[in-house]
Scaffold this motif. Structure first.
Motif, short mmCIF file in Angstrom:
data_model
loop_
_atom_site.label_atom_id
_atom_site.label_comp_id
_atom_site.label_asym_id
_atom_site.label_seq_id
_atom_site.Cartn_x
_atom_site.Cartn_y
_atom_site.Cartn_z
N ARG A 14 -16.51 -30.62 -1.20
CA ARG A 14 -15.27 -30.44 -1.97
C ARG A 14 -15.14 -31.52 -3.04
N GLU A 15 -15.55 -32.73 -2.71
CA GLU A 15 -15.42 -33.84 -3.66
C GLU A 15 -16.45 -33.75 -4.79
N GLY A 32 -11.14 -28.26 9.30
CA GLY A 32 -12.00 -29.16 8.53
C GLY A 32 -13.18 -28.48 7.87
N GLN A 33 -13.42 -27.21 8.20
CA GLN A 33 -14.53 -26.47 7.61
C GLN A 33 -14.06 -25.46 6.57
N LEU A 46 -12.56 -24.54 2.75
CA LEU A 46 -12.56 -24.98 1.35
C LEU A 46 -11.68 -24.02 0.54
N THR A 97 -17.28 -31.39 9.20
CA THR A 97 -16.08 -31.75 8.44
C THR A 97 -16.42 -32.75 7.35
N ALA A 98 -17.27 -33.72 7.66
CA ALA A 98 -17.66 -34.73 6.67
C ALA A 98 -18.47 -34.09 5.54
N ALA A 149 -16.14 -32.02 3.34
CA ALA A 149 -15.34 -32.91 2.50
C ALA A 149 -16.16 -33.42 1.31
N ALA A 150 -17.44 -33.74 1.55
CA ALA A 150 -18.31 -34.20 0.46
C ALA A 150 -18.56 -33.09 -0.54
#
Length: 325
Positions: free
Chosen positions: A280-281, A103-104, A106, A273-274, A277-278
């Protein structure tokens, strides 16, 4: 494999390139063959014996890296051996291999080479989580960034401009300020010769900054509150100027302002992870589109980590100093 070890905490020469055991990925982890890592202030504190890794983390310094996936641990999906990646770490980047929670990870953004990608994970995660996820910087607002020439600062300037904010920076000397201007900074303040509160109020007509991103801590606490606008948000992410300062709650109440303080390294894996994800988005499209770029001052061999630490401690760099395997 080899890694930078710290047999005895101390000065830059405490960093020793040594042979160590190969890591093995556990549940939900991937093994990354490291191409490069980056030097962060937290690495210096760890070298000095002031910032131990979180429980279960690698004992070697290095909070980010880039490289290629060499192996997948149990339960990992969405990644393949050979993928080029960069990663947010709790430690272990100063090594030839490191295990990373999936989750970490990219993907390396379009238009960025594998080595340079090592300059991205820590700064993008720190800036996005503090300036946007916590302080909620909005278009048209003013952001004050202390240490505008640092890795954090150069990224904060670009991301704030990309969303339509006005950016003020403090930095030491004309050369660093010119780099900040080239990245988009609107208000340039030399902290060596100017008072940032006075200069900011002068330019903003006495309003101040809506958001302040601060790496200094106690030394700037009272003046940061003075520099805040009504409904302003102060985000403290560093303690270079000390841990304990006096906070005037009356001023904070009058301005309906908020002070937050965060450390990324010690956050639970789910929170990291959150954040990743942010990033990456929201951030990766800006990097791939060329609107935001990593700023790299120099590349040094990982064996020369001691020299890299000296460069960062002397604050003579702009952006990131990278270590290559």
């Amino acid at each position: 494999m080899h890694a930078i070890t710290i047999p005895t905490p101390g000065g830059p020469d405490a960093l020793v390139w040594a042979e160590v055991s190969d890591p093995e990925p556990g549940e939900g982890e991937v093994l990354v063959e490291v191409a490069a890592s980056a030097v962060n202030r937290a690495d210096i504190l760890q070298r000095q014996g002031h910032y131990a890794p979180p429980p279960g983390a690698s004992p070697y310094p290095g909070l980010e890296c880039s490289g290629r996936i060499a192996a997948l641990g149990p339960g990992v999906s969405g990644w393949r051996v050979g993928d080029e990646v960069c990663a947010l770490l709790s430690g272990g980047g100063y090594a030839e291999q490191v295990c990373v929670p999936a989750g970490q990870l990219l993907p390396v953004p379009d238009g960025v080479d594998l080595v340079t990608a090592a300059a991205l994970p820590e700064v993008t995660a720190t800036v996005w989580s503090n300036v946007f996820m916590i302080a909620h910087l909005r278009p048209g607002e003013t952001l004050l960034v202390h240490g505008g020439g640092s890795g954090i600062g150069t990224m904060a300037v670009q991301l704030a401009k990309a969303v339509g904010a006005r950016v003020a920076v403090t930095a030491g000397g004309a050369e660093k300020l010119e780099h900040c201007r080239e990245l988009g900074a609107d208000i340039l303040i030399d902290y060596r010769t100017q008072d940032f509160v006075e200069e900011l109020h002068k330019v903003t007509g006495g309003i101040g900054a809506d958001v302040i991103l601060d790496i200094i801590g106690a030394k700037y606490l009272a003046r940061n509150v003075d520099a805040l606008a009504v409904n302003g948000r102060l985000a403290v992410i560093g303690l270079q100027g000390g841990r304990k300062g006096e906070l005037d709650l009356g001023k904070l109440l009058a301005k309906r302002a908020a002070v937050t303080a965060t450390a990324l390294r010690s956050r639970p894996p789910a929170e990291k992870t959150a954040i990743v994800a942010a990033v990456r988005e929201h951030v990766w499209p800006l990097v791939s589109g060329g609107r935001v770029r990593p700023v790299v001052d120099r590349l040094l061999p990982m064996r020369d980590a001691a020299l890299a630490h000296r460069v960062v401690e002397e604050s003579g760099h702009v952006g990131k100093v990278l270590l290559t395997t």
